[in-house]
Design a protein around this motif. Sequence first.
Motif, PDB file in Angstrom:
ATOM      1  N   ALA A 123      20.048  41.877  21.833  1.00 41.47           N
ATOM      2  CA  ALA A 123      21.409  41.757  22.356  1.00 41.47           C
ATOM      3  C   ALA A 123      21.856  40.298  22.382  1.00 41.47           C
ATOM      4  O   ALA A 123      22.979  39.965  21.984  1.00 41.47           O
ATOM      5  CB  ALA A 123      21.492  42.370  23.747  1.00 41.47           C
ATOM      6  N   GLN A 124      20.969  39.408  22.837  1.00 38.34           N
ATOM      7  CA  GLN A 124      21.297  37.979  22.901  1.00 38.34           C
ATOM      8  C   GLN A 124      21.541  37.407  21.506  1.00 38.34           C
ATOM      9  O   GLN A 124      22.424  36.573  21.302  1.00 38.34           O
ATOM     10  CB  GLN A 124      20.157  37.220  23.569  1.00 38.34           C
ATOM     11  CG  GLN A 124      20.399  35.728  23.755  1.00 38.34           C
ATOM     12  CD  GLN A 124      21.284  35.413  24.938  1.00 38.34           C
ATOM     13  OE1 GLN A 124      21.082  35.958  26.010  1.00 38.34           O
ATOM     14  NE2 GLN A 124      22.258  34.542  24.755  1.00 38.34           N
ATOM     15  N   GLY A 125      20.772  37.882  20.528  1.00 37.25           N
ATOM     16  CA  GLY A 125      20.872  37.314  19.191  1.00 37.25           C
ATOM     17  C   GLY A 125      21.989  37.871  18.342  1.00 37.25           C
ATOM     18  O   GLY A 125      22.423  37.214  17.395  1.00 37.25           O
ATOM     19  N   HIS A 126      22.470  39.077  18.669  1.00 38.78           N
ATOM     20  CA  HIS A 126      23.405  39.742  17.764  1.00 38.78           C
ATOM     21  C   HIS A 126      24.718  40.166  18.406  1.00 38.78           C
ATOM     22  O   HIS A 126      25.594  40.669  17.702  1.00 38.78           O
ATOM     23  CB  HIS A 126      22.731  40.968  17.133  1.00 38.78           C
ATOM     24  CG  HIS A 126      21.533  40.617  16.314  1.00 38.78           C
ATOM     25  ND1 HIS A 126      21.614  40.098  15.037  1.00 38.78           N
ATOM     26  CD2 HIS A 126      20.202  40.680  16.597  1.00 38.78           C
ATOM     27  CE1 HIS A 126      20.398  39.868  14.564  1.00 38.78           C
ATOM     28  NE2 HIS A 126      19.528  40.214  15.491  1.00 38.78           N
ATOM     29  N   GLN A 176      29.104  38.763  23.038  1.00 38.53           N
ATOM     30  CA  GLN A 176      29.496  38.994  24.431  1.00 38.53           C
ATOM     31  C   GLN A 176      28.313  38.883  25.380  1.00 38.53           C
ATOM     32  O   GLN A 176      28.500  38.649  26.582  1.00 38.53           O
ATOM     33  CB  GLN A 176      30.139  40.380  24.564  1.00 38.53           C
ATOM     34  CG  GLN A 176      31.488  40.506  23.880  1.00 38.53           C
ATOM     35  CD  GLN A 176      32.529  39.583  24.486  1.00 38.53           C
ATOM     36  OE1 GLN A 176      32.592  39.400  25.703  1.00 38.53           O
ATOM     37  NE2 GLN A 176      33.336  38.970  23.645  1.00 38.53           N
ATOM     38  N   THR A 177      27.091  39.049  24.873  1.00 41.65           N
ATOM     39  CA  THR A 177      25.923  38.962  25.746  1.00 41.65           C
ATOM     40  C   THR A 177      25.798  37.581  26.356  1.00 41.65           C
ATOM     41  O   THR A 177      25.519  37.435  27.549  1.00 41.65           O
ATOM     42  CB  THR A 177      24.642  39.312  24.966  1.00 41.65           C
ATOM     43  OG1 THR A 177      24.777  40.615  24.427  1.00 41.65           O
ATOM     44  CG2 THR A 177      23.420  39.274  25.870  1.00 41.65           C
ATOM     45  N   GLU A 178      26.007  36.545  25.564  1.00 42.30           N
ATOM     46  CA  GLU A 178      25.906  35.182  26.085  1.00 42.30           C
ATOM     47  C   GLU A 178      27.007  34.911  27.101  1.00 42.30           C
ATOM     48  O   GLU A 178      26.766  34.262  28.127  1.00 42.30           O
ATOM     49  CB  GLU A 178      25.976  34.173  24.943  1.00 42.30           C
ATOM     50  CG  GLU A 178      25.954  32.712  25.385  1.00 42.30           C
ATOM     51  CD  GLU A 178      24.700  32.328  26.164  1.00 42.30           C
ATOM     52  OE1 GLU A 178      24.744  31.303  26.860  1.00 42.30           O
ATOM     53  OE2 GLU A 178      23.684  33.051  26.093  1.00 42.30           O
TER      54      GLU A 178
END
Length: 221
Positions: free
Chosen positions: A96-99, A102-104
């Motif tokens: 999720a963080q890498g792709h 919006q996660t960041e």
Amino acid sequence: MADRATKDALFAEFAAVGKALGSPKRLELLDLLAQGPRSVDELATATDVGVSSCSAHLQALRQAGLVATRREGTRIFYSLAGEDVAQLWEHLRRVAQGHRAQTELARRAYLGPDDTTAIDTEELLRRLDSGDTVILDVRPGPEYAAGHLPGAVHIPVEELTQRLSELPAGSEIVAYCRGRYCVLAHDAVRLLSSHGWTTRRAADGILEWKLAGLPIDIGAA
């Protein structure tokens, strides 16, 4: 040769795990259980849902094979079904963080401003060996008892203001909590800094250290 029905049945098994993961509240439960076993009522309180709703989420995770149970008297305790479930949770977060951009943004909104300094695990281990730093665990009591860094001082973040006198004056403090996406260490560092302590936070937490095979002590303070 296998037919379509058997292939569909196999992929349905994979989908059952994915379906169980498709709930923010269930992922929060996995995050808590990665710290150690908890009772249903403890999990309900920690996730701010009713006991019946919490039980329903836990049953969905259990049916998918992601959690296990044990009974003590009238209380039921849940735990992750295996270390591979913790690895799955950690990898899901990394994907999720890498792709997902919006996660960041969500991470920053939750953890707050970038006003705390982190140290990596290698530096933390060096400080543990040297003994020149107070390592402070700011998680709730049941999580500390389920597993903590050797020699870590335990003061839950919500008790920190009232227990500042228990920390040695003049010492540098490194606070840690559940892992990279846990706000407790950030809040502890902000509080300690406002009271004049030299303090930093660990970049990682118990989840990452367990998966890395680092030594973890068990037992209450």
